[in-house]
Design an enzyme around this catalytic site. Structure first.
Site, PDB file in Angstrom:
ATOM      1  N   TYR A  56      43.597  31.004  40.218  1.00 39.35           N
ATOM      2  CA  TYR A  56      42.717  32.092  40.665  1.00 39.35           C
ATOM      3  C   TYR A  56      41.771  32.571  39.578  1.00 39.35           C
ATOM      4  CZ  TYR A  56      46.220  32.656  44.412  1.00 39.35           C
ATOM      5  OH  TYR A  56      47.087  32.473  45.450  1.00 39.35           O
ATOM      6  N   PRO A 104      37.035  32.931  39.732  1.00 37.79           N
ATOM      7  CA  PRO A 104      36.063  34.021  39.898  1.00 37.79           C
ATOM      8  C   PRO A 104      35.788  34.788  38.593  1.00 37.79           C
ATOM      9  CG  PRO A 104      37.718  34.077  41.630  1.00 37.79           C
ATOM     10  CD  PRO A 104      38.186  33.068  40.615  1.00 37.79           C
ATOM     11  N   HIS A 150      48.141  26.800  44.079  1.00 39.87           N
ATOM     12  CA  HIS A 150      49.186  27.508  43.329  1.00 39.87           C
ATOM     13  C   HIS A 150      49.876  26.566  42.356  1.00 39.87           C
ATOM     14  CE1 HIS A 150      48.676  29.675  47.131  1.00 39.87           C
ATOM     15  NE2 HIS A 150      49.005  30.760  46.461  1.00 39.87           N
ATOM     16  N   GLU A 170      39.543  38.972  40.243  1.00 43.14           N
ATOM     17  CA  GLU A 170      39.791  38.464  38.889  1.00 43.14           C
ATOM     18  C   GLU A 170      38.616  38.770  37.967  1.00 43.14           C
ATOM     19  OE1 GLU A 170      40.309  36.751  41.680  1.00 43.14           O
ATOM     20  OE2 GLU A 170      42.505  36.706  41.679  1.00 43.14           O
ATOM     21  N   PHE A 202      47.861  33.661  39.596  1.00 45.60           N
ATOM     22  CA  PHE A 202      48.043  32.211  39.449  1.00 45.60           C
ATOM     23  C   PHE A 202      46.846  31.699  38.648  1.00 45.60           C
ATOM     24  CE2 PHE A 202      50.691  33.044  43.083  1.00 45.60           C
ATOM     25  CZ  PHE A 202      51.735  32.131  42.982  1.00 45.60           C
TER      26      PHE A 202
END
Lengths: 410, 352
Positions: free
Chosen positions: B101, B104, B144, B75, B98
């Protein structure tokens, strides 16, 4: 009985500390002219030897030797000499100005002037550099206005960045110089994205990414290598290994049992390790990498071995953590002295000219500083308006910022 | 496949097609890829496959691999390279698979993308759109299901948007792509295939039965700083967005409380005027969101309402939110702020 001795954590330590000389044998040097020059379409894996040896052109007597000693127009060398001298003179004046509290902070590039200068001359002005805070030589090689640079340093009313950035965090789009971030390594992956965009648009411009040895430990460095390899991005990935990240020696960043160039080969990127204090080697390697990139052959990672001769910044005191005279013993010398020696050998420079150019550049920097100081300094309060603080957060100022500006009473 | 409904959208005078939210989002990207050569779609699995939620299906075939392509699983790398692309002059539309996520990429989002214009005094901009499926209701567990909108609304320089229906999804996504500011575009994944009122034990309602699924076929946009009243009412103002818009509506029907439901659509910058007008009218306010409560976006809404409407308030403002726990898997419906909890809050504020 347990047959194993207790484990111990290995924390790398430099050989040199205050009062104790550095053993520079860790540097893995080669003689000038010793390292081969592959064709630009070399397979990345076939540069493994070039990532662990050291490409050098200039020998100790100022002669240009070996396959990387390309024919360089003496005009380019003279131009490089001027830009390096200008960088050094500018840096030394600005350190004084910081001591006089005219600016809050400064970072000099003493000893590293050849790298930015020679690469800037190897690139086109329309290529985009994504620098760190020690590549002011790129701006000097591209003849950016000293007055504008100093206005940024002074955070005064004419600061092109409106007082928002620390001194030296320049942004000069028209000179192909991307806005400097204080967060390390972020620009490395952005440069890869810029290069990808050039390829997406069918352009011929390339990007030049910059990072220090210390910041290669950031994940953005490794991410940039992956993306540059995956998309075969037209980018030069420059790692300036100046041995020190503030007080930590390059082995703390992971340079002990390998080289920084070696990381490129592992990622499928052609990689070179080059004497960063050898103007001719920097120019030749940069030309090789620009040709690769511009011909769609992909990225090149170059580790420039050099030495941070000054403190990290004006807030740092290196005598606390390394031998005070370490630079004098650094085996790759001073980039300006080495190019001067070569130019004198060629009959393209002389001691008299050196003195004259130095005096001329000193006068130019002093005049620019005077002109810039007329627009104020951080200490005399002639700074950008507080109202401008609310601008450029968004393209148009939203209501909540308008209300906050009113709350401040402006 | 899309159904031609042969109707004309009165706002845009265009023919409409009945679309799910996924189809509407795809249509927005299709329109913008067609209109602007600088638009590129980029992210994990978005190329050949068309995305794990199928939002970019068919776009690579139509526009080629240099406009719609897959990215490595990084990401920070996706957003970081997109910042570089934006600086070059492209208009990247990035998919973070998602919202859970995005962490990062935080440095690239907060320190770089959001502040590029500011720190360079306008020399470089980040005209990026980061699409991220968010929210729960699909048994996604703690990685999620998150709704991290408050992490973005707290960052100066970002716009944060969350549509709740296909019409808005397409119009807001087009507006986001055209916007020169970076936009965080949060897509409530439980709404991808139909409106969801929190009654998880009842049959799923498809979008085709909802009026906002009539989506104009061509180009139109929905303004990025305008909320919309989805249910007019006089007794209490419900401030909400995303999936809980439908929860609030059904809670009003079930309790008989005459609630005015405002779908914020753009969380920041915020349409404060619509909120203040409504609260001054009703004198009561309930904030509903799926995200955790403490320092959630609802806290900002409550602060703004008391700041601007204090003398009109007849009851303390209530918050109905996800609990301050990670989003659980098996206990999803005990976590989700469903119609029972929202209805109870509506009744409580009416009793004061």
């Amino acid at each position: 009985m347990n047959e194993y001795a207790p484990l111990r954590l290995h924390v790398p330590e430099p050989t040199g500390r205050p009062g104790c000389q550095t053993d520079f044998s860790y540097l893995r040097l080669n003689d000038a002219g010793q390292v081969r020059k592959p064709p630009i379409d070399v397979e990345p894996a076939d540069t493994a030897d070039l990532s662990s040896s050291l490409i050098r052109v200039l020998d100790g007597e100022g002669n240009a030797l070996g396959p990387w000693a390309a024919d360089i127009d003496p005009q380019v060398l003279r131009q490089g000499m001027r830009a390096m001298l200008k960088t050094r003179i500018f840096d030394s004046r600005m350190v004084v100005a910081q001591r006089q509290k005219k600016m809050s902070f400064y970072m000099q590039s003493l000893g590293e002037e050849a790298i930015g200068t020679a690469q800037a001359l190897a690139l086109n002005r329309t290529d985009m550099c994504f620098p760190t805070y020690r590549q002011q030589s790129i701006l000097m090689a591209r003849d950016v206005s000293l007055v504008e640079m100093i206005c940024q340093l002074l955070s005064n009313e004419r600061d092109p960045l409106k007082g928002r950035q620390l001194p030296i965090m320049y942004s000069v789009r028209e000179a192909g110089f991307f806005t400097i971030s204080g967060n390390l390594a972020t620009q490395f992956v952005q440069a890869v994205g810029w290069a990808m965009a050039s390829a997406i648009k069918g352009d011929t411009k390339i990007a030049s990414a910059w990072i220090g040895d210390g910041a290669t430990a950031e994940s953005d460095f490794h991410t940039a290598l992956t993306f540059a390899h995956v998309y075969r991005a037209p980018v030069i990935l420059n790692v300036v290994n100046n041995q020190w990240a503030i007080s930590t020696f390059q082995a703390i960043a992971g340079g002990e049992s390998t080289t920084f160039a070696g990381r490129g080969v592992g990622c499928g990127i052609a990689s070179l390790r080059v004497d960063g204090n050898d103007f001719l080697a920097v120019y030749a390697a940069s030309r090789w990498a620009t040709e690769r990139a511009r011909r769609g052959l992909g990225p090149t990672l170059i580790e420039w071995v050099t030495y941070r001769a000054g403190p990290h910044s004006t807030s740092d005191d290196p005598s606390k953590y390394r031998p005070a005279d370490e630079w004098r013993h650094f085996p790759l010398g001073d980039p300006i002295a080495r190019l001067k020696q070569h130019l004198v050998t060629l009959g393209q420079w002389s001691e008299q000219e050196h003195q004259a150019v130095t005096a001329e550049l000193e006068a130019e920097v002093i005049a620019a500083q005077k002109a810039a100081e007329q627009f104020g300094t951080l200490s005399n309060g002639l700074i950008p308006s507080a109202a401008s603080m609310f601008e450029d957060v968004y393209k148009e100022m939203p209501d909540h910022l308008r209300r906050q500006r009113q709350e401040l009473g402006i | 496949m899309n159904d031609q409904s042969n109707s004309i959208d009165p706002g845009t005078a265009m023919t409409t097609t009945t679309m799910t939210m996924i189809q509407a989002l795809r249509s927005a990207m299709d329109v913008m890829l067609e209109r602007d050569d600088n638009v590129v779609i980029y992210g994990q699995d978005v190329g050949y496959f068309g995305g794990v939620f199928r939002c970019t299906e068919g776009l690579q075939v139509k526009y080629g691999k240099s406009r719609v392509f897959d990215a490595p699983i990084s990401e920070s790398g996706i957003v970081g390279t997109a910042v570089g692309m934006g600086a070059y002059g492209l208009r990247p539309v990035v998919e973070i698979q998602f919202a859970d996520y995005f962490y990062p990429a935080s440095d690239q989002i907060v320190s770089e993308m959001a502040r590029l214009r500011y720190r360079s005094a306008g020399e470089f901009i980040s005209p990026l759109t980061l699409r991220m499926p968010c929210g729960g209701g699909i048994y996604g567990g703690q990685t999620h299901s998150q709704s991290p909108e408050a992490m973005f609304t707290q960052v100066c320089g970002l716009r944060t948007v969350m549509p709740s229906n296909p019409y808005d999804a397409k119009g807001l996504l087009i507006a986001s792509i055209e916007c020169d500011d970076p936009v965080i575009f949060l897509e409530p994944k439980r709404l991808y295939n139909g409106p969801f009122d929190g009654h998880h034990d009842r049959p799923v309602t498809p979008w085709s039965k909802h009026p906002q699924s009539a989506v104009p076929d061509g180009y139109y946009s929905v303004p990025l700083d305008k909320a919309v009243v989805t249910r007019p009412g006089n007794d209490v103002t419900v401030l909400t967005y995303g999936t809980t818009v439908y929860v609030a509506q059904v809670a009003a029907e079930e309790t008989g409380v005459d609630a005015e439901v405002i779908d914020l659509r753009s969380l920041w910058p915020l349409d404060l005027e619509t909120i203040v007008d409504s609260v001054k009218k009703t004198g009561r306010c309930v904030v509903v969101h799926e995200a955790t409560r403490t320092c959630g976006f609802g806290a900002e809404l409550v602060a703004l309402v008391q700041e601007h409407c204090f003398h009109h308030l007849e009851a303390p403002i209530e918050r109905v939110t996800g609990w301050d726990t990670p989003y659980p898997h098996a206990q999803e419906w005990a976590y989700f702020p469903g119609p029972t909890r929202v209805g109870a809050a509506l009744k409580r504020v009416m009793e004061v």
